[in-house]
Design an enzyme around this catalytic site. Structure first.
Site, PDB file in Angstrom:
ATOM      1  CE  LYS A   6      12.019  61.108  29.128  1.00 26.58           C
ATOM      2  NZ  LYS A   6      12.027  60.677  27.610  1.00 26.58           N
ATOM      3  N   GLY A  26      28.082  63.705  32.911  1.00 31.60           N
ATOM      4  CA  GLY A  26      26.787  64.362  32.281  1.00 31.60           C
ATOM      5  C   GLY A  26      26.248  65.487  32.803  1.00 31.60           C
ATOM      6  N   GLY A  85      27.219  58.271  30.527  1.00 34.95           N
ATOM      7  CA  GLY A  85      26.565  56.801  30.023  1.00 34.95           C
ATOM      8  C   GLY A  85      27.423  55.934  30.813  1.00 34.95           C
ATOM      9  NE  ARG A 138      34.030  63.338  28.287  1.00 31.95           N
ATOM     10  CZ  ARG A 138      32.866  63.034  27.517  1.00 31.95           C
ATOM     11  NH1 ARG A 138      32.836  63.345  26.411  1.00 31.95           N
ATOM     12  NH2 ARG A 138      32.093  62.301  28.173  1.00 31.95           N
TER      13      ARG A 138
END
Ligand code: AMP
Length: 396
Positions: free
Chosen positions: A201, A353, A376, A37
């Site tokens: 999920k 992620g 996100g 980053r």
């Protein structure tokens, strides 16, 4: 194409520029363990310096929850940024972020100087987009640049509130690049367009599935979320990760895909174990699992099926691993998919992620067209949502 002002559209000569970056890097005992980053932020910082701006950098780091926490100070980032840029990045140590130290450091700046403020989340108002802290941040500068794609899905003081009090705002190069890649992929893809969704999920990826079903030619499902889909097709998935509340939903999505002519693929075989650990004996299971078994990776037939479905793809977006890739014995499916993507003549985009970590960890990072710096934020983008940190910036 992004219709927002960029750093190429503004004049920062002699101006104080508050530049929101995403310096939320992993730290271990005060050392930065992954500086992706920081490196990603350099082009915008260099541009602002080259244009004669007085560059005030700010970012959050971790979750100090509104209190100064020395282990979450941005001080190590200032040191590393100075090395990467080859010029001093002066750190404004200030528990209140915009306190006397910060104000004094900013007042003493010359054109081309760089100051880094302390962790914006030392202030409780930051994540609530509070007015007072937004105004304090804005009082430091005449121009605001947002280059923090990883936080663009959050309406915070340093990403959104501050734009109410600074007239000129623009996005940085990283933000522009992220949005161009993701935006082109989703809204104007070269076809065939294939999306790969994995991870744990279904519930966390519902909106992504729904949005992508409207856009893709093929949707590939892997990882823990695949078992809810398998269960919806009547397969015994033993004690695999399943969200029972989403079994009907999974069946509905498979049906919807069929009606739309979208090829939606779920695993035809799984690697199964009886215990959730790397050394547990495993087997490949094609039919139903035994009640005491659980799936931890896609099987070889599935990997081959997915490779075949990907071979002519011209655009691929991937979010979420195909199995429990953190355990080396169950990383094979994820590795296979990464290998296929690495060899494709296509635009390949990794949605941040865990998938970004997996691709980098496996050494395929430089083989992808784009690896997002925001998990996100890229997910919300793939859901079709407007990112507040981008919406707040001046239009072109
Ligand atoms: P997510 O944050 O939703 O993208 O999920 C990533 C996590 O999903 C990783 O930590 C994986 O270990 C986990 N995962 C992938 N496949 C499985 C599986 N078959 N069973 C349990 N967890 C899984």
């Amino acid at each position: 194409m992004l219709n927002k002002k960029t750093v190429d559209d503004i004049n920062v000569k002699g101006q104080k520029v508050l530049c929101r970056c995403d310096f939320n890097v992993p730290l271990k005992e005060g050392k930065i363990t992954d500086e992706t980053r920081l490196v990603a932020a350099l082009p915008t910082i260099k541009k602002l310096v080259a244009d004669g701006g007085q560059v005030i950098l700010c970012s959050h780091l971790g979750k100090p929850k509104g209190e100064p926490k020395p282990e979450l100070s941005l001080a190590p980032v200032a040191v590393r940024l100075s090395e990467l840029l080859g010029q001093e990045v002066k750190f404004a140590a200030d528990a209140t972020v915009v306190g006397e130290n910060a104000k004094a450091a900013v007042a003493a700046m010359n054109d081309g100087d760089i100051v880094l403020l302390e962790n914006t989340r030392y202030r409780a108002e930051e994540t609530k987009n509070g007015e007072a802290f937004s105004k304090e941040l804005a009082s430091l500068a005449e121009v605001f640049v947002n280059d923090a794609f990883g936080t663009a899905h959050r309406a915070h003081c340093s990403t959104v509130g501050v734009t109410d009090y600074i007239k000129t705002s623009a996005v940085g190069y990283l933000m522009q690049k992220e949005i161009d890649f993701l935006g082109n992929a989703v809204n104007n893809p070269n076809r065939p367009f294939v999306a790969i969704l994995g991870g744990s999920k279904v519930s966390s990826k519902i909106s992504v599935i729904e949005n992508l079903l409207e856009k893709v030619d093929t949707l590939i499902i892997g990882g823990g979320m695949a078992y809810t889909f398998q269960k919806s097709q009547g397969k015994n998935v033993g004690k695999s990760l399943v969200e029972d509340d989403y079994v009907d939903y999974a069946a509905k999505m498979l049906k919807k895909a069929e009606e739309k002519g979208v090829k939606m693929l779920i695993p035809v075989d799984d690697v199964v174990v009886k215990e959730f650990n790397n050394d547990a004996p495993s087997r490949v299971c094609e039919g139903g699992m035994a009640d005491d078994e659980m799936g931890v990776d896609i099987g070889p037939k599935t990997a081959a099926l997915y490779a075949e479905a990907l071979k002519d793809a011209k655009t691929v977006v991937w979010n979420g691993p195909m199995g429990v890739f953190e355990m080396p014995n169950f990383a094979k499916g994820t590795v296979e998919v990464a290998k296929v993507l690495a060899d494709l003549d296509a635009t390949t985009i990794i949605g941040g992620g865990d998938s970004a970590a997996a691709v980098n960890q496996l050494g395929f990072g430089d083989k992808m067209s784009h690896i997002s710096t925001g998990g996100g934020a890229s997910m919300e983008f793939l859901e079709g949502k407007e990112l507040p940190g981008v919406a707040a910036i001046n239009d072109k």
